[in-house]
Design an enzyme around this catalytic site. Structure first.
Site, PDB file in Angstrom:
ATOM      1  N   ARG A   1      36.956  48.154  37.207  1.00 38.21           N
ATOM      2  CA  ARG A   1      36.037  47.351  38.032  1.00 38.21           C
ATOM      3  C   ARG A   1      35.901  47.906  39.453  1.00 38.21           C
ATOM      4  O   ARG A   1      34.779  48.081  39.937  1.00 38.21           O
ATOM      5  CB  ARG A   1      36.485  45.888  38.040  1.00 38.21           C
ATOM      6  CG  ARG A   1      36.261  45.181  36.711  1.00 38.21           C
ATOM      7  CD  ARG A   1      36.713  43.737  36.760  1.00 38.21           C
ATOM      8  NE  ARG A   1      38.139  43.640  37.064  1.00 38.21           N
ATOM      9  CZ  ARG A   1      38.775  42.510  37.329  1.00 38.21           C
ATOM     10  NH1 ARG A   1      38.103  41.367  37.353  1.00 38.21           N
ATOM     11  NH2 ARG A   1      40.061  42.500  37.570  1.00 38.21           N
TER      12      ARG A   1
ATOM     13  N   ASN B   1      35.541  41.535  34.055  1.00 38.19           N
ATOM     14  CA  ASN B   1      36.147  41.659  32.734  1.00 38.19           C
ATOM     15  C   ASN B   1      35.697  40.483  31.890  1.00 38.19           C
ATOM     16  O   ASN B   1      35.552  39.364  32.395  1.00 38.19           O
ATOM     17  CB  ASN B   1      37.677  41.629  32.825  1.00 38.19           C
ATOM     18  CG  ASN B   1      38.251  42.903  33.407  1.00 38.19           C
ATOM     19  OD1 ASN B   1      37.613  43.950  33.387  1.00 38.19           O
ATOM     20  ND2 ASN B   1      39.468  42.819  33.919  1.00 38.19           N
TER      21      ASN B   1
END
Length: 757
Positions: free
Chosen positions: A20, A38
């Site tokens: 990320r 996520n």
């Protein structure tokens, strides 16, 4: 230009690997807006901007992802345009059941290693230093997605400095879920064997422990996966004391080297071994100990072997210890021989107080205890053999999805047990658990099964187990099936081994038949006998046994696997009675009784044939650990020339390999005074040649080889050398050839061989 919006979904090992923050950084480079988070499938990205910039961004993150990530699949699709003010990371919000790969532990990275050794850095000497590229993952996972709140490190709230790093997109610890420092993080305590705390400033702790090790003490150190028992590897007295205390008479210990330089100075390693030693998995690597310096207590570390298991520091704790050492140290699992690795402070202090002199504890809970993984490479072909699959590898198997409508749990065998679970698109295989005959191992086995069910919020619809009715894994499968009201499908042990090799090498859809050569110590056969020297044929989803090593008596139950001299006795003929009487001088009456009785239980085990040869040559009469006799035989034959050996037997008798004839000729050579190296070489060469005799007889060119016997590096090299041209050889790749792969093989067999009779 016209702005567009896209949704990108990336699956695989993409959580807990810095994906990320990496996406956030790349999006900024292209001036894109949107979000990344996520989810239950992996990573989901929403992005708005100019189309060409979005596709450049997409290509960048797919072609050059974070180092420790592994992308399984990726997909991009245009959606209705949405305007974003910025690009941000959104905390995971679990809405559905988990369908993503789990994340294994990663070895300490070079940047973190530098920080803990730099007096000017705020993480100087902090033993739990990690970042997005390294540190514990599976060992601290309580549930998923991989967010801090779902791990055991959640108990430690980040201080302002750590939180600033966590929220700074230019920092290496941006969104690092394991971020902590000595101000807010995990604490160490040092105690003696009686549990009395020893006052030591954290700056002096590892220097103090280094001094204790130099002084001949044994230290139990709580590491990321559990306790390690450490002592000076150059001190034979303390190594022997550790053996006695741990009740581990002969099984080799692993050795932790403080640095690669010291390791290279002491032991000759090749580039492949060095790469493994420095990898993110950082396993123990078995190396040939021909060039080991005399200072190492190698005879005490690996009795009777010229091999040595070595590793480098893979956590900040071990690196800080290494910084205070000038010698290698034994670093073996913190347990009593046969029990699982201990991770709880109270349990360690209670169970290991008679083993260790001092304890280094910490207060981070280990959710999933793990042993170190172990690999070795063959001498001629550099063929990798995974001996134990645990830390760094578990609990994932592959990033490739496995498609089925059923949720399946496979419970493996009893020795070297593992649990495999297929609750979604991915297959998960637990870390190595051990021998289920040990109560504590059995308890961890059942807990692991339950944890998988809880973690994925999915109950299995099918349970797979071994056919052996006395295996504890089989009995547990029956109990679990009864509790859940589902069916239990039992898979024959050696067919599971074969299916594991077929699955790993994607051979189930092969247009050509595949020969399965499955050799191990024991396994319950379809005819009620003890199999272990089997040949199967797989073709068009059917698997059948086509031949095997001839049966010989299975004597004294489970004792036979522990005493190689019993295998020698089972294969003995009249010419051998002087040898038999010498081996069994104190047990003559029992032996004569055994020989008189008609034994209905037989075995075809190649593992027991290895035992018989080792006993005949006076190399090993008692196995103090599984496979000891076979390891000692292999050890005698590190350097070989194929042309120097002869075949003891060729061809089949009544379509069966004549086991007793092979052994009779070995006995003959032994009586003639032939060297043990020559006899062992002839024996291995005979076994290797039978692989191709059977292949030629059945006109099969694809050969899959599995089972514990194929942990033997010399045998594998011989087979590869003989079959280099004209044959396609397949072995286990990401799993061990031993019983660790049975759970996976059961699942592969069930999915691909349902029409087998």
């Amino acid at each position: 230009m016209l702005q567009k919006s896209y949704r990108i979904i990336i699956t695989g090992r993409v959580q807990g690997v810095g994906f990320r923050p990496y996406v956030h950084s790349v999006a900024g480079n292209y001036g894109l807006m949107g979000s990344v988070s996520n989810n239950e499938q992996g990573v989901i990205i929403y992005v708005s901007g100019e189309k060409q910039d979005i596709f450049r961004f997409y290509k960048k993150i797919i072609s050059n992802p974070p180092v420790v990530s592994k992308i399984g699949s990726h997909h991009i699709e245009e959606i209705n345009f949405k305007k974003y003010d910025n690009f941000k990371i959104i905390p995971s919000n679990k809405k559905n059941k988990l369908n993503v790969q789990l994340t294994p532990d990663f070895a300490i990275c070079d940047e973190c290693k530098k920080e803990i050794s730099d007096p000017s850095d705020r993480r100087y000497l902090y033993p739990f230093t990690t970042c997005v590229n390294c540190g514990p993952r599976w060992s601290i996972t309580q549930t998923f997605p991989f967010e801090r709140e779902n791990t055991s490190i959640h108990e430690f709230e980040m201080c302002e400095d750590c939180y600033e790093e966590y929220t700074n997109k230019l920092n290496r610890r941006y969104h690092s879920q394991t971020n902590s420092c000595k101000k807010c993080g995990v604490k160490l305590t040092l105690a003696n064997k009686n549990g009395k705390l020893i006052k030591s400033h954290y700056k002096q702790t590892f220097k103090y422990i280094g001094g204790l090790i130099s002084g001949g003490k044994i230290i139990a150190i709580k590491n990321s996966g559990g306790y390690l028992l450490c002592c000076d590897a150059t001190n034979p007295v303390v190594v022997n004391r550790l053996r006695i205390n741990k009740n581990r008479p002969n099984k080799p210990f692993a050795v932790l080297y403080p640095s690669l330089k010291l390791l290279k100075d002491d032991v000759g390693i090749n580039e492949t071994q060095e790469k493994a030693l420095l990898s993110a998995e950082r396993p123990v690597v078995i190396v040939t100990a021909k060039n080991i310096k005399d200072k190492l207590a190698s005879k005490e570390i690996a009795p009777g072997l010229n091999q040595l298991g070595v590793m480098l520091p893979y956590t900040a704790i071990l690196q800080l210890l290494a910084n205070e050492l000038t010698v290698p140290v034994v670093a073996t699992s913190g347990n009593i021989h046969g029990s699982p690795i201990i991770s709880d402070k109270k349990e360690a202090q209670s169970n290991l107080s008679e083993v260790a002199d001092y304890f280094l504890h910490h207060n981070l809970k280990i959710a999933n205890p793990q042993d170190d993984s172990v690999i070795k490479y063959t001498g001629k072909f550099n063929h990798e053999i995974l001996l134990r699959r645990s830390r760094g590898y578990a609990p994932n198997y592959s990033v490739k999805p496995v498609k089925t409508d059923e949720k399946i749990m496979a419970l493996g065998a009893d020795l070297k047990s593992t649990v495999a679970f297929l609750p979604n698109d991915y297959l998960y295989i637990s870390q190595y658990l051990g021998n289920l005959n040990n109560y504590d191992v059995y308890k961890r086995f059942t807990e692991t099964s339950s944890k998988f069910i809880s973690l994925f919020e999915q109950e299995p619809e099918v349970i797979l187990s071994d056919k052996h009715p006395d295996y504890l894994s089989t009995q547990y499968a029956n109990e679990l099936c009864q509790h859940l009201g589902i069916k239990n499908r039992q898979i024959q042990h050696h067919k599971a081994h074969f299916a594991a090799v077929l699955g790993e090498n994607e051979l189930f859809n092969s247009n050509d038949p595949v020969l399965g050569v499955i050799w191990d110590g024991t396994g319950y056969g379809d005819d009620g006998q003890i199999w272990g020297g089997e040949f199967f044929k797989y073709e068009k989803n059917k698997m059948g046994r086509i031949t095997h090593f001839d049966y010989f008596d299975w004597l004294a139950g489970d004792k036979m696997a522990r005493e190689p001299k019993l295998s020698m006795l089972a294969l003995a003929n009249m010419d051998m009675y002087p040898i038999v009487e010498e081996k069994f001088s104190k047990e003559k009456q029992i032996i004569y009784q055994l020989l008189k009785e008609e034994n209905s239980l037989k075995t075809s085990s190649v593992g027991r044939l290895f035992d018989a040869v080792a006993s005949l040559l006076n190399i090993c009469d008692y196995n103090t650990y599984e496979g000891e006799a076979a390891m000692l035989l292999e050890n005698k034959l590190q350097d070989y020339k194929l042309e120097e050996y002869k075949i003891y037997c060729a061809g089949l008798i009544d379509n069966i390999i004549p086991t007793k004839s092979i052994f009779k000729k070995i006995v003959r050579d032994h009586k003639k005074g032939m060297s043990e190296q020559q006899i062992i070489g002839n024996f291995f060469y005979t076994l290797a040649n039978y692989v191709f005799q059977i292949a030629n007889f059945y006109k099969i060119k694809k050969i899959a080889l599995g089972g514990g016997v194929f942990q033997n590096a010399v045998l594998i090299d011989m087979i590869r050398e003989i079959g280099e041209e004209g044959y396609d050889l397949f072995f286990n790749k990401n799993l061990s050839p031993n019983d660790e792969n049975i759970s996976y093989g059961q699942l592969m067999y069930y999915l691909n061989c349902r029409n087998d009779n």
